[in-house]
Design a protein around this motif. Structure first.
Motif, PDB file in Angstrom:
ATOM      1  N   TYR A   1       3.856  -8.183  -3.545  1.00 24.76           N
ATOM      2  CA  TYR A   1       2.507  -7.648  -3.705  1.00 24.76           C
ATOM      3  C   TYR A   1       2.636  -6.138  -3.550  1.00 24.76           C
ATOM      4  O   TYR A   1       2.650  -5.621  -2.452  1.00 24.76           O
ATOM      5  CB  TYR A   1       1.574  -8.196  -2.623  1.00 24.76           C
ATOM      6  N   ASP A   2       2.799  -5.435  -4.654  1.00 25.09           N
ATOM      7  CA  ASP A   2       2.954  -3.988  -4.612  1.00 25.09           C
ATOM      8  C   ASP A   2       1.606  -3.359  -4.283  1.00 25.09           C
ATOM      9  O   ASP A   2       0.648  -3.510  -5.046  1.00 25.09           O
ATOM     10  CB  ASP A   2       3.466  -3.489  -5.960  1.00 25.09           C
ATOM     11  N   PRO A   3       1.492  -2.652  -3.151  1.00 28.90           N
ATOM     12  CA  PRO A   3       0.202  -2.101  -2.739  1.00 28.90           C
ATOM     13  C   PRO A   3      -0.302  -0.964  -3.625  1.00 28.90           C
ATOM     14  O   PRO A   3      -1.415  -0.500  -3.455  1.00 28.90           O
ATOM     15  CB  PRO A   3       0.470  -1.602  -1.319  1.00 28.90           C
ATOM     16  N   ARG A   4       0.496  -0.523  -4.595  1.00 31.06           N
ATOM     17  CA  ARG A   4       0.070   0.556  -5.485  1.00 31.06           C
ATOM     18  C   ARG A   4      -0.778   0.069  -6.646  1.00 31.06           C
ATOM     19  O   ARG A   4      -1.402   0.870  -7.329  1.00 31.06           O
ATOM     20  CB  ARG A   4       1.294   1.295  -6.034  1.00 31.06           C
ATOM     21  N   TYR A   5      -0.787  -1.239  -6.908  1.00 30.03           N
ATOM     22  CA  TYR A   5      -1.485  -1.776  -8.072  1.00 30.03           C
ATOM     23  C   TYR A   5      -2.571  -2.762  -7.658  1.00 30.03           C
ATOM     24  O   TYR A   5      -2.328  -3.633  -6.835  1.00 30.03           O
ATOM     25  CB  TYR A   5      -0.501  -2.460  -9.018  1.00 30.03           C
ATOM     26  N   PRO A   6      -3.754  -2.676  -8.269  1.00 26.45           N
ATOM     27  CA  PRO A   6      -4.872  -3.529  -7.860  1.00 26.45           C
ATOM     28  C   PRO A   6      -4.855  -4.949  -8.444  1.00 26.45           C
ATOM     29  O   PRO A   6      -5.581  -5.812  -7.981  1.00 26.45           O
ATOM     30  CB  PRO A   6      -6.099  -2.772  -8.353  1.00 26.45           C
ATOM     31  N   VAL A   7      -4.021  -5.199  -9.457  1.00 30.46           N
ATOM     32  CA  VAL A   7      -4.036  -6.511 -10.110  1.00 30.46           C
ATOM     33  C   VAL A   7      -2.630  -7.102 -10.147  1.00 30.46           C
ATOM     34  O   VAL A   7      -1.654  -6.406 -10.427  1.00 30.46           O
ATOM     35  CB  VAL A   7      -4.593  -6.399 -11.553  1.00 30.46           C
ATOM     36  N   CYS A   8      -2.544  -8.411  -9.872  1.00 37.04           N
ATOM     37  CA  CYS A   8      -1.275  -9.135  -9.877  1.00 37.04           C
ATOM     38  C   CYS A   8      -1.349 -10.279 -10.872  1.00 37.04           C
ATOM     39  O   CYS A   8      -2.430 -10.698 -11.287  1.00 37.04           O
ATOM     40  CB  CYS A   8      -0.981  -9.727  -8.504  1.00 37.04           C
ATOM     41  N   VAL A   9      -0.176 -10.806 -11.213  1.00 38.42           N
ATOM     42  CA  VAL A   9      -0.088 -11.975 -12.083  1.00 38.42           C
ATOM     43  C   VAL A   9       0.800 -13.004 -11.398  1.00 38.42           C
ATOM     44  O   VAL A   9       1.799 -12.656 -10.764  1.00 38.42           O
ATOM     45  CB  VAL A   9       0.467 -11.600 -13.480  1.00 38.42           C
TER      46      VAL A   9
END
Length: 90
Positions: free
Chosen positions: A25-33
């Motif tokens: 879960y990269d905290p720099r990006y707001p959306v995950c897949v």
């Protein structure tokens, strides 16, 4: 001694073959897949918008969702900022 070494080698090989892909879960990006494959599922965050993620997920066994660890999510204003805001609104 040989039995011990053999046991260690077998255990190491079993651990290597059953290794699960890390879910990040990269905290720099707001959306995950989350992608489902025959080997299991994996999660990757690297999308700036839901539309970008959905375009990437289209046609695959994938689902987009909001990153629960996004660094800019739910940032509360400081106490001082709240006091300034309240003093401006008599």
């Amino acid at each position: 001694m040989r039995a011990l070494i053999g046991t260690i080698l077998v255990m190491g090989m079993m651990a290597a073959t059953s290794a699960v892909q890390a879910q990040t879960y990269d905290p720099r990006y707001p959306v995950c897949v989350q992608v489902a494959t025959i080997d299991g599922t994996s999660i990757g965050c690297g999308y700036g918008t839901l539309a970008q993620c959905q375009a990437s997920a289209s046609g695959r066994g994938a689902q987009c969702f909001a990153n629960p660890y996004y660094a800019h999510a739910n940032k509360k204003a400081s106490r001082r900022a709240n006091q300034r805001h309240q003093s401006l609104n008599w």
